[in-house]
Design an enzyme around this catalytic site. Structure first.
Site, PDB file in Angstrom:
ATOM      1  CD  GLU A  74       3.737 -11.888   5.818  1.00  0.00           C
ATOM      2  OE1 GLU A  74       3.360 -12.533   5.124  1.00  0.00           O
ATOM      3  OE2 GLU A  74       3.069 -11.424   6.830  1.00  0.00           O
ATOM      4  CG  HIS A  93       5.139  -6.116   5.224  1.00  0.00           C
ATOM      5  ND1 HIS A  93       4.063  -5.329   5.216  1.00  0.00           N
ATOM      6  CD2 HIS A  93       5.067  -7.182   6.271  1.00  0.00           C
ATOM      7  CE1 HIS A  93       3.229  -6.067   6.258  1.00  0.00           C
ATOM      8  NE2 HIS A  93       3.914  -7.185   6.685  1.00  0.00           N
ATOM      9  CG  HIS A  95       3.115  -5.111  11.190  1.00  0.00           C
ATOM     10  ND1 HIS A  95       2.896  -6.295  12.008  1.00  0.00           N
ATOM     11  CD2 HIS A  95       3.403  -5.708   9.875  1.00  0.00           C
ATOM     12  CE1 HIS A  95       3.083  -7.281  11.222  1.00  0.00           C
ATOM     13  NE2 HIS A  95       3.370  -7.004   9.896  1.00  0.00           N
ATOM     14  CE1 TYR A 120       8.548  16.924  -2.093  1.00  0.00           C
ATOM     15  CE2 TYR A 120       6.708  17.780  -1.092  1.00  0.00           C
ATOM     16  CZ  TYR A 120       7.816  18.066  -1.539  1.00  0.00           C
ATOM     17  OH  TYR A 120       8.368  19.265  -1.731  1.00  0.00           O
ATOM     18  CG  HIS A 160      -0.698  -7.375   7.427  1.00  0.00           C
ATOM     19  ND1 HIS A 160      -0.506  -8.700   6.965  1.00  0.00           N
ATOM     20  CD2 HIS A 160       0.485  -7.244   8.009  1.00  0.00           C
ATOM     21  CE1 HIS A 160       0.583  -9.363   7.296  1.00  0.00           C
ATOM     22  NE2 HIS A 160       1.313  -8.408   7.939  1.00  0.00           N
TER      23      HIS A 160
END
Length: 215
Positions: A74, A93, A95, A120, A160
């Site tokens: 990625e 990143h 999942h 927040y 994703h």
């Protein structure tokens, strides 16, 4: 911070995310800027729970891999944030379950993915862009981030997971956790007429905390 300290911090924070179920198996990837303008990146196929500081992928300032294992597939996501946001010092990143679930709901808001439940989420993320589904590793994900021209600190990849940039590793990890918690709230409140922050309250948060708030 020395490079060795940064390597240790990346692995420590990644393990914390893994241990608390914010990513699983060998999913997720993380990167951070080094003092010389290079990057440290989690290697491909590795688990956040078992990253080795000595084996992180090390890129020089020109983008050449100079040591460590092969990086995550990625990389286009990470480089897109660094290339379009001068303030980006780290990218994470995950999942994470609740954010992925929210991305699959039929009424998910593409331009403002997270409902304004708390200050927040606004303070740490600004507006989150929901991007369409891409195959894992598809360079088109990076192209989609570049298309935002640096106006968003966070995106949600449909079906994703979230991708968040921050000024440093700790800030990026805190922000992606806030994204997951807000998504969890959104799912908990589905079917309930929630009392969200008003437009005036959102504006006050944006103004007081100098939030990037792309219209």
């Amino acid at each position: 911070m020395t490079e060795n300290a940064l390597r240790e911090q990346i692995c420590l924070l990644a393990k914390s995310l893994f241990d608390r179920g914010l990513t699983h198996g060998n999913t997720g990837n993380i990167s951070a800027r080094t003092d010389d303008g290079g990057l440290l990146v989690s290697p491909t196929g590795t688990s956040f729970g078992r990253l080795d500081p000595a084996r992180l992928s090390r890129f020089d300032a020109s983008g050449l891999l100079v040591s460590g294992d092969q990086p995550t597939k990625e990389m286009p996501l990470h480089t897109a944030f660094y290339d379009t946001r001068s303030t980006a010092g780290a990218v994470v990143h995950l999942h994470s379950c609740h954010s992925v679930a929210l991305s699959m709901t039929p009424d998910a808001n593409e331009d403002d993915f997270l409902p304004p439940f708390t200050p927040y989420g606004i303070m740490k993320l600004g507006r989150v862009k929901l991007l369409p589904f891409f195959l894992p590793g598809d360079p088109a994900m990076g192209d989609a981030v570049r298309g935002l021209a640096g106006k968003r600190t966070a995106v949600m990849l449909a079906n994703h997971g979230p991708v968040v940039a921050g000024k440093d590793v700790e800030a990026a990890c805190n922000a992606v956790e806030e994204l997951e918690e807000t998504a969890k709230l959104a799912l908990m409140m589905r079917g309930i007429k929630a009392r969200m922050l008003t437009a005036e309250q959102v504006g006050a948060v944006v103004s007081k905390f100098d939030v990037e708030w792309d219209g």
